[in-house]
Design a protein around this motif. Structure first.
Motif, PDB file in Angstrom:
ATOM      1  N   MET A 179      33.686  58.786  36.830  1.00 11.16           N
ATOM      2  CA  MET A 179      34.066  58.146  38.294  1.00 11.16           C
ATOM      3  C   MET A 179      35.272  56.905  38.238  1.00 11.16           C
ATOM      4  SD  MET A 179      30.793  59.847  39.885  1.00 11.16           S
ATOM      5  CE  MET A 179      29.672  59.820  39.834  1.00 11.16           C
ATOM      6  N   PRO A 180      35.211  56.390  39.057  1.00 14.03           N
ATOM      7  CA  PRO A 180      36.316  55.361  39.792  1.00 14.03           C
ATOM      8  C   PRO A 180      34.895  54.109  39.487  1.00 14.03           C
ATOM      9  CG  PRO A 180      35.855  56.376  41.802  1.00 14.03           C
ATOM     10  CD  PRO A 180      34.514  57.220  40.321  1.00 14.03           C
ATOM     11  N   GLY A 181      35.926  52.565  39.019  1.00 12.84           N
ATOM     12  CA  GLY A 181      35.634  51.718  38.374  1.00 12.84           C
ATOM     13  C   GLY A 181      35.386  51.047  40.204  1.00 12.84           C
ATOM     14  N   TYR A 182      34.464  50.760  40.381  1.00 16.27           N
ATOM     15  CA  TYR A 182      34.210  49.900  41.626  1.00 16.27           C
ATOM     16  C   TYR A 182      35.479  48.370  42.140  1.00 16.27           C
ATOM     17  CZ  TYR A 182      29.499  51.256  42.188  1.00 16.27           C
ATOM     18  OH  TYR A 182      28.957  52.317  42.438  1.00 16.27           O
ATOM     19  N   GLY A 183      35.974  48.319  41.174  1.00 19.30           N
ATOM     20  CA  GLY A 183      37.318  47.399  41.350  1.00 19.30           C
ATOM     21  C   GLY A 183      38.534  48.010  42.269  1.00 19.30           C
ATOM     22  N   GLY A 187      41.219  47.321  44.861  1.00 19.30           N
ATOM     23  CA  GLY A 187      42.625  47.021  44.433  1.00 19.30           C
ATOM     24  C   GLY A 187      43.067  46.605  43.031  1.00 19.30           C
ATOM     25  N   LEU A 188      41.630  46.993  42.151  1.00 22.06           N
ATOM     26  CA  LEU A 188      42.192  47.013  40.758  1.00 22.06           C
ATOM     27  C   LEU A 188      41.695  48.336  39.975  1.00 22.06           C
ATOM     28  CD1 LEU A 188      44.245  44.930  38.410  1.00 22.06           C
ATOM     29  CD2 LEU A 188      41.797  44.015  38.293  1.00 22.06           C
ATOM     30  N   PRO A 189      41.992  49.252  40.158  1.00 23.69           N
ATOM     31  CA  PRO A 189      41.126  50.833  38.948  1.00 23.69           C
ATOM     32  C   PRO A 189      40.849  49.964  37.880  1.00 23.69           C
ATOM     33  CG  PRO A 189      43.475  51.011  40.079  1.00 23.69           C
ATOM     34  CD  PRO A 189      43.286  49.140  40.344  1.00 23.69           C
ATOM     35  N   ASP A 190      41.197  49.251  36.946  1.00 20.77           N
ATOM     36  CA  ASP A 190      40.799  48.925  35.999  1.00 20.77           C
ATOM     37  C   ASP A 190      40.284  47.851  35.558  1.00 20.77           C
ATOM     38  OD1 ASP A 190      40.672  52.195  34.808  1.00 20.77           O
ATOM     39  OD2 ASP A 190      42.919  52.271  34.590  1.00 20.77           O
ATOM     40  N   SER A 254      27.103  48.024  37.076  1.00 15.52           N
ATOM     41  CA  SER A 254      27.098  49.584  36.320  1.00 15.52           C
ATOM     42  C   SER A 254      27.897  49.528  35.267  1.00 15.52           C
ATOM     43  CB  SER A 254      27.211  50.057  37.317  1.00 15.52           C
ATOM     44  OG  SER A 254      26.559  50.614  38.191  1.00 15.52           O
ATOM     45  N   HIS A 255      27.365  50.487  33.915  1.00 11.06           N
ATOM     46  CA  HIS A 255      27.915  50.101  32.886  1.00 11.06           C
ATOM     47  C   HIS A 255      29.435  51.265  32.645  1.00 11.06           C
ATOM     48  CE1 HIS A 255      25.818  53.581  31.275  1.00 11.06           C
ATOM     49  NE2 HIS A 255      24.829  52.479  31.727  1.00 11.06           N
ATOM     50  N   GLY A 256      29.141  52.069  33.548  1.00  9.32           N
ATOM     51  CA  GLY A 256      30.293  52.866  33.270  1.00  9.32           C
ATOM     52  C   GLY A 256      30.281  54.281  32.232  1.00  9.32           C
TER      53      GLY A 256
END
Length: 627
Positions: A179-183, A187-190, A254-256
């Motif tokens: 899953m992608p992060g909410y960042g 504008g900041l994927p990680d 959410s912990h990812g």
């Protein structure tokens, strides 16, 4: 009803009124409150039997047996700001001997003032006259812009506004393993990892009760629900009253991991219920208990991030009329507001909105979005196509043309936990404000020594933005669209991106002029909207393209000490520098490629500066350095 006590007068010199105050607990070696004419009349009426049967022998006094409890009120201030350093003396003058501790010595930038207060509970007849009397006491506070008296019915409840999110028609259809992060939505994927070692920034979720979805349960102090083999199971519909708190908590923490989205602050712990009543903060409802709960989590300590994505309604006609007539009413009503604006935390509030957005002003009928000019409150709108040149406010998002709404974040549908096992798609200023609250928590964890007050966070989040190219964004926000990548840059250094090159840290900026005066794009020779800027107050200058032309936006602080203390940000632009003369001499700080250069406006993509004067990022005006 209130019982009547009869006690011997202490002495002829002390008198009946002094006796009453001492017996009730208002007299001590430190605190001595005087007797008003109203109290003396009350005592006289009781003694004369006008207010009930009371046997009052000579030398005795009758008085209402009011249960009095001693309590303390804390106010905070930033010791580094001249305007706020005077807070101690102002409070001491206003409150006199009730101030039990002034300018408490603390190692950090936040100072505390402790004020002695008293709580009195009394039963009085339910009548229009008594309601008018209580209203007059509350009006006394807002008239003087003080909060000497808090008065409310013990059963008084506060009406909340609607949840600030919608019910989109599309639902999650796929369940990717990663899953992608909410960042990504900012504008900041990680998001950068944060090793806070037990001192992580705490988040207060001022909402309902979240469900124990496995992605968030541990961060909420809950036992996780049994894990579903399909982590992306979708609820048939998003119901704000049922799913709102869980949805916001998911965006935050959410912990990812496999089949689980990553929140903005997955290491953070969320406090969502009051320790005394064990009720979710927004479900307490009764005004006295809610105010006590806010004060309980606002005791001196490390700044917290408070996410409040609903709103308190001014529901009575009298309050709405007072709101229109008295500009200070919003700063004292609801009764929680003084606890917010004098407390140590940053409240991230949703701007709200329904079918079409409205312009929030100081007479707006919900709080705290109508107190966005206070340093502790950051109000978030929702945008569409946020990180692009076509970014706009969503049609439903509220905004403010008088500076009460600050930034916009992603406001289109995206999935987050909704029940103990299910996700849902939702969109709204609630979700946008949760994204910003999570980013704020990440900033304080990443740079704990730099972000210790709400003002610093508020200024950085308003200035580290994508510039608002759309006119509705410019009119409705003080800043722009939040840019997580810039917001998380080292706040102890300048950051300079020369045209077409990567951003580099800089230890010194020497401006070639004491006034930056960009020109209007539409009228040659006229100043750009917002006017000239003092470079030492500049926090972010960024270039963009408008109709094919290079244009600049300048985000800067006011030169007013009061507005600086409130975290007020001004914006100039879009504009251009037609002469393209030298603008700034830069001394770079990166170890691999140190050096110096003079930059013209045409050579600048952006410059971001710290929110406070700091030795590691010198800032000055020096025409000689630009020769």
């Amino acid at each position: 009803m209130v019982e009547v006590r009869v006690e011997p007068i202490i002495s002829p010199s002390r008198g009946p009124c002094d006796t009453v105050l001492k017996r009730l607990g208002f007299r001590s070696t430190k605190i001595k409150l005087g007797c008003s004419s109203e109290v003396e009349q009350l005592i006289a009426d009781l003694a004369a039997g006008k207010l009930g049967d009371a046997d009052v022998p000579p030398g005795y006094v009758a008085f209402p047996d009011l249960p009095v409890q001693s309590t303390h009120v804390i106010q905070t201030y930033d010791k580094r700001l001249d305007h706020e350093r005077t807070t101690c003396e102002k409070i001491k003058i206003a409150n006199g001997i009730l101030v039990t501790e002034v300018c408490r010595s603390t190692p950090g930038p936040v100072g505390y003032v402790e004020i002695q207060a008293y709580t009195v509970h009394a039963e009085i007849p339910d009548s229009a006259n008594n309601d008018d009397f209580m209203r007059s006491l509350r009006r006394f506070n807002s008239t003087l812009y003080r909060n000497d008296i808090e008065v409310y019915r013990l059963d008084q409840t506060q009406e909340y506004g609607d949840k600030k999110s919608g019910d989109p028609s599309k639902w999650l259809e796929e369940c990717p393993a990663t899953m992608p992060g909410y960042g990504t939505l900012l504008g900041l994927p990680d998001m950068p990892p944060c090793q806070c070692n037990g001192s992580c920034t705490k988040i207060i979720l001022f909402d309902g009760e979240p469900a124990p979805h496995p992605a968030i349960a541990e961060n909420l102090g809950l036992a996780p629900a049994p894990s579903d083999t399909q982590q992306c199971k979708v609820t048939p519909s998003y119901i704000p009253d049922k799913h709102h708190a869980t949805n916001l908590a998911g965006i935050l923490v959410s912990h990812g991991g496999p089949n689980i989205f990553a929140g903005l602050a997955p290491w953070a712990k969320i406090t969502w219920k009051d320790a005394t009543t064990q009720m979710p903060f927004a479900k307490i409802l009764k005004v006295p208990e809610t105010n006590r709960a806010i004060r309980d989590f606002s005791i001196p300590g490390k700044m917290k991030i408070v996410l409040f994505a609903t709103g308190w309604k001014y529901s009575s006609p009298e309050d709405i009329q007072e709101l229109k007539e008295n500009e200070f009413f919003r700063l004292t009503t609801p009764q929680y507001v003084p606890s917010i604006i004098h407390g140590p935390h940053l409240w991230v509030a949703a701007a709200g909105g329904k079918v079409s957005g409205v312009d929030i002003n100081k007479q707006f009928d919900e709080s705290p979005m109508n107190i966005g000019d206070q340093k502790n409150v950051l109000v978030v709108a929702a945008c569409r196509n946020c990180a692009s040149s076509s970014a706009t406010l969503t049609e439903y998002s509220n905004f403010s043309t008088v500076g009460l709404v600050h930034i916009a974040a992603y406001g289109e549908p995206f999935p987050a936990p909704a029940t103990s096992t299910e996700y849902a798609l939702a969109a709204g200023t609630s979700q946008a404000s949760a994204l910003v609250a999570g980013l704020a928590a990440a900033m304080t964890c990443q740079w704990p020594d730099s972000y210790r007050t709400p003002r610093e966070l508020k200024v950085r989040l308003q200035t580290a933005v994508y510039p608002p190219l759309d006119e509705t964004l410019r009119k409705g926000l003080t800043g722009g669209v939040v840019d997580a990548k810039k917001a998380l840059l080292d706040p102890t250094q300048h950051h300079v991106a020369a045209h077409g090159k990567r951003a580099r840290p800089a230890s010194r900026l020497e401006w070639c002029t004491n006034t930056l005066r960009p020109e209007s794009l539409s009228v040659a020779g006229d100043d750009a909207s917002g006017g000239p800027v003092k470079p030492l107050l500049l926090r972010h200058i960024v270039a963009s393209k408008i109709d094919g032309d290079r244009a600049f936006f300048l985000f800067h602080e006011s030169d007013s000490p009061e507005e600086q203390a409130a975290g007020t940000v001004r914006r100039t632009g879009p504009g251009r520098f037609p002469e393209d003369s030298p603008l700034v001499h830069v001394t770079y700080a990166d170890k691999k490629h140190p050096g110096m250069e003079v930059l013209r406006a045409s050579e600048i993509d952006f410059i971001l500066t710290p929110t406070q004067a700091i030795d590691s990022a010198e800032n000055s005006v020096s025409a000689a350095a630009c020769q």
